[in-house]
Structure formats: structure tokens, C-alpha cells
Scaffold this motif. Structure first.
Motif, PDB file in Angstrom:
ATOM      1  N   LEU A   1     107.899  21.054   4.622  1.00  0.00           N
ATOM      2  CA  LEU A   1     107.728  22.318   3.861  1.00  0.00           C
ATOM      3  C   LEU A   1     106.194  22.618   4.111  1.00  0.00           C
ATOM      4  N   ALA A   2     105.218  21.995   4.221  1.00  0.00           N
ATOM      5  CA  ALA A   2     104.010  22.371   4.135  1.00  0.00           C
ATOM      6  C   ALA A   2     103.636  22.715   5.616  1.00  0.00           C
ATOM      7  N   ALA A   3     104.143  22.379   6.779  1.00  0.00           N
ATOM      8  CA  ALA A   3     104.035  22.848   7.987  1.00  0.00           C
ATOM      9  C   ALA A   3     104.593  24.386   8.073  1.00  0.00           C
ATOM     10  N   ALA A   4     106.027  24.398   7.500  1.00  0.00           N
ATOM     11  CA  ALA A   4     106.454  25.639   7.451  1.00  0.00           C
ATOM     12  C   ALA A   4     105.748  26.639   6.720  1.00  0.00           C
ATOM     13  N   ARG A   5     105.095  26.248   5.724  1.00  0.00           N
ATOM     14  CA  ARG A   5     104.393  27.333   4.990  1.00  0.00           C
ATOM     15  C   ARG A   5     103.117  27.784   5.821  1.00  0.00           C
ATOM     16  N   HIS A   6     102.590  26.814   6.511  1.00  0.00           N
ATOM     17  CA  HIS A   6     101.604  27.303   7.459  1.00  0.00           C
ATOM     18  C   HIS A   6     101.701  28.041   8.432  1.00  0.00           C
ATOM     19  N   LEU A   7     102.974  27.706   9.021  1.00  0.00           N
ATOM     20  CA  LEU A   7     103.543  28.750  10.097  1.00  0.00           C
ATOM     21  C   LEU A   7     103.865  30.181   9.731  1.00  0.00           C
ATOM     22  N   LEU A   8     104.421  30.102   8.364  1.00  0.00           N
ATOM     23  CA  LEU A   8     104.557  31.598   8.031  1.00  0.00           C
ATOM     24  C   LEU A   8     103.349  31.991   7.737  1.00  0.00           C
ATOM     25  N   ASN A   9     102.432  31.520   7.170  1.00  0.00           N
ATOM     26  CA  ASN A   9     101.237  32.245   6.806  1.00  0.00           C
ATOM     27  C   ASN A   9     100.198  32.382   7.966  1.00  0.00           C
ATOM     28  N   ALA A  10     100.752  31.990   9.240  1.00  0.00           N
ATOM     29  CA  ALA A  10      99.869  32.341  10.484  1.00  0.00           C
ATOM     30  C   ALA A  10     100.586  33.569  11.006  1.00  0.00           C
ATOM     31  N   GLN A  11     101.715  34.334  10.360  1.00  0.00           N
ATOM     32  CA  GLN A  11     102.300  35.553  10.741  1.00  0.00           C
ATOM     33  C   GLN A  11     101.694  36.721  10.070  1.00  0.00           C
ATOM     34  N   PRO A  12     101.008  37.345  10.687  1.00  0.00           N
ATOM     35  CA  PRO A  12     100.242  38.599   9.823  1.00  0.00           C
ATOM     36  C   PRO A  12     101.283  39.397   8.965  1.00  0.00           C
ATOM     37  N   PHE A  13     102.023  39.960   9.532  1.00  0.00           N
ATOM     38  CA  PHE A  13     103.386  40.550   8.861  1.00  0.00           C
ATOM     39  C   PHE A  13     103.638  40.017   7.803  1.00  0.00           C
ATOM     40  N   SER A  14     104.307  38.444   7.614  1.00  0.00           N
ATOM     41  CA  SER A  14     104.503  38.029   6.617  1.00  0.00           C
ATOM     42  C   SER A  14     103.470  37.815   5.374  1.00  0.00           C
ATOM     43  N   ARG A  15     102.028  37.584   5.955  1.00  0.00           N
ATOM     44  CA  ARG A  15     101.067  37.700   4.954  1.00  0.00           C
ATOM     45  C   ARG A  15     101.164  39.331   4.256  1.00  0.00           C
ATOM     46  N   LEU A  16     101.082  40.365   5.021  1.00  0.00           N
ATOM     47  CA  LEU A  16     101.171  41.661   4.462  1.00  0.00           C
ATOM     48  C   LEU A  16     102.270  41.873   3.350  1.00  0.00           C
ATOM     49  N   LEU A  17     103.493  41.179   3.567  1.00  0.00           N
ATOM     50  CA  LEU A  17     104.647  41.381   2.826  1.00  0.00           C
ATOM     51  C   LEU A  17     104.177  40.353   1.348  1.00  0.00           C
ATOM     52  N   GLY A  18     103.546  39.365   1.723  1.00  0.00           N
ATOM     53  CA  GLY A  18     103.544  38.446   0.495  1.00  0.00           C
ATOM     54  C   GLY A  18     104.704  37.491   0.563  1.00  0.00           C
ATOM     55  N   ALA A  19     105.197  36.987   1.883  1.00  0.00           N
ATOM     56  CA  ALA A  19     106.310  36.249   1.825  1.00  0.00           C
ATOM     57  C   ALA A  19     105.832  34.690   1.628  1.00  0.00           C
ATOM     58  N   ARG A  20     106.660  33.842   1.147  1.00  0.00           N
ATOM     59  CA  ARG A  20     106.481  32.567   0.714  1.00  0.00           C
ATOM     60  C   ARG A  20     107.952  31.759   1.079  1.00  0.00           C
ATOM     61  N   ILE A  21     107.659  30.476   1.519  1.00  0.00           N
ATOM     62  CA  ILE A  21     108.709  29.508   1.633  1.00  0.00           C
ATOM     63  C   ILE A  21     108.792  28.772   0.492  1.00  0.00           C
ATOM     64  N   THR A  22     109.941  28.958  -0.138  1.00  0.00           N
ATOM     65  CA  THR A  22     109.993  27.963  -1.239  1.00  0.00           C
ATOM     66  C   THR A  22     110.927  26.848  -1.134  1.00  0.00           C
ATOM     67  N   ALA A  23     111.739  26.745  -0.209  1.00  0.00           N
ATOM     68  CA  ALA A  23     112.488  25.349  -0.146  1.00  0.00           C
ATOM     69  C   ALA A  23     112.761  25.320   1.676  1.00  0.00           C
TER      70      ALA A  23
END
Length: 152
Positions: A17-39
Motif C-alpha cells: 500500500l505504501a509503495a502504491a501510494r508513492h507511485l500514485l503521488n508520482a503522477q502529476p495529474f493524480s495530484r491535481l485531482l487529489g486522488a488517493r489509494i485507500t486499499a
């Protein structure tokens, strides 16, 4: 996802989960949308996006592009839980069932089948109301492929 590696028989790189969150946060568009992985894990992933007015379309519903983004990423992260972190979406389809309203968009994806060369995944896209009641608003299915590194 990042750091492509060649798919090999046997154990694949671990992704938690921690690595998946790190990968998502590395995507500028995902940060723009405020996306988060919860599971994340065991062939599944859940991605959430808060529904904000700036993500609406002209009729006041969540824009279909936001639903497609959430489906794409959730499908790919679910496959990454099985194939490893170096994957790309090969393609997906989405069917919109009803307008998306509420406070949160939740994309819950699972792997249907995984082999060495691809994973087939499906995703339910739900809106969550203030009372935490989920309403199904779209469904998606996709194919995710492991990728090999590019040499610089």
C-alpha cells in the motif's frame, strides 16, 4: 506506474500500500485531482477522489473524464498488485450507468484473470454520499500489460 522491469517467471516485485501510494503521488495529474489509494493488495485496489465543483460538467454532475481517469488508474493498480509495479493499461472500456453525485468517487477494482503477459481487471465506480451510502454510477473493464524498461 514506474520503474519498468522485464516480466519473469516466478516471484514478481512486491508492491504494498505504501509503495502504491508513492507511485500514485508520482503522477502529476493524480495530484491535481487529489486522488488517493485507500486499499491495495491481493489483486485489488481502491482509488478515491473527492467530488469538487471544479470537477463537474455543465449539468452539475461529476465529469465522465474523472470517472474514466479513476477507472483507468484503479484497474492498473489492481493489476500491479499481481503483475508488479511496472505495468501499463493496454485498454479499457467504461459504461456510465447514472450521473455521479455525492461527496466522494470510489473506484474499486479487482483482477479477474492474470497471466504472464496480461491481467484482465474490472472496476465498479461508486459515489459516496454524506451518510456513507454507495451508489454504483459506472462499471469498467480493462487489460493491463507488464512493461520492459527503456534504455537511455
Amino acid at each position: 506506474m514506474t520503474s519498468p522491469v522485464s516480466p519473469q517467471p516466478g516471484p514478481r516485485p512486491a508492491l504494498d500500500l505504501a509503495a502504491a501510494r508513492h507511485l500514485l503521488n508520482a503522477q502529476p495529474f493524480s495530484r491535481l485531482l487529489g486522488a488517493r489509494i485507500t486499499a491495495f493488495g491481493d489483486g485489488g485496489a481502491t482509488l478515491e477522489v473527492d467530488i469538487r465543483e471544479d470537477l463537474h460538467q455543465q449539468n452539475g454532475f461529476l465529469h465522465g473524464g474523472v470517472l474514466a481517469y479513476a477507472a483507468d488508474n484503479a484497474l492498473t493498480f489492481a493489476a500491479g498488485a499481481v503483475l508488479g509495479p511496472s505495468v501499463l493499461t493496454g485498454g479499457f472500456s467504461i459504461q456510465y450507468l447514472r450521473p455521479a453525485t455525492g461527496r466522494t468517487l470510489r473506484a474499486r477494482a479487482t483482477v479477474v484473470h492474470a497471466g504472464r503477459r496480461q491481467a484482465v481487471t474490472r472496476c465498479d465506480l461508486l459515489t459516496v454520499a454524506g451518510d456513507d451510502e454507495e451508489t454504483l454510477c459506472a462499471v469498467a473493464q480493462g487489460t493491463v500489460l507488464p512493461v520492459t524498461p527503456r534504455t537511455s
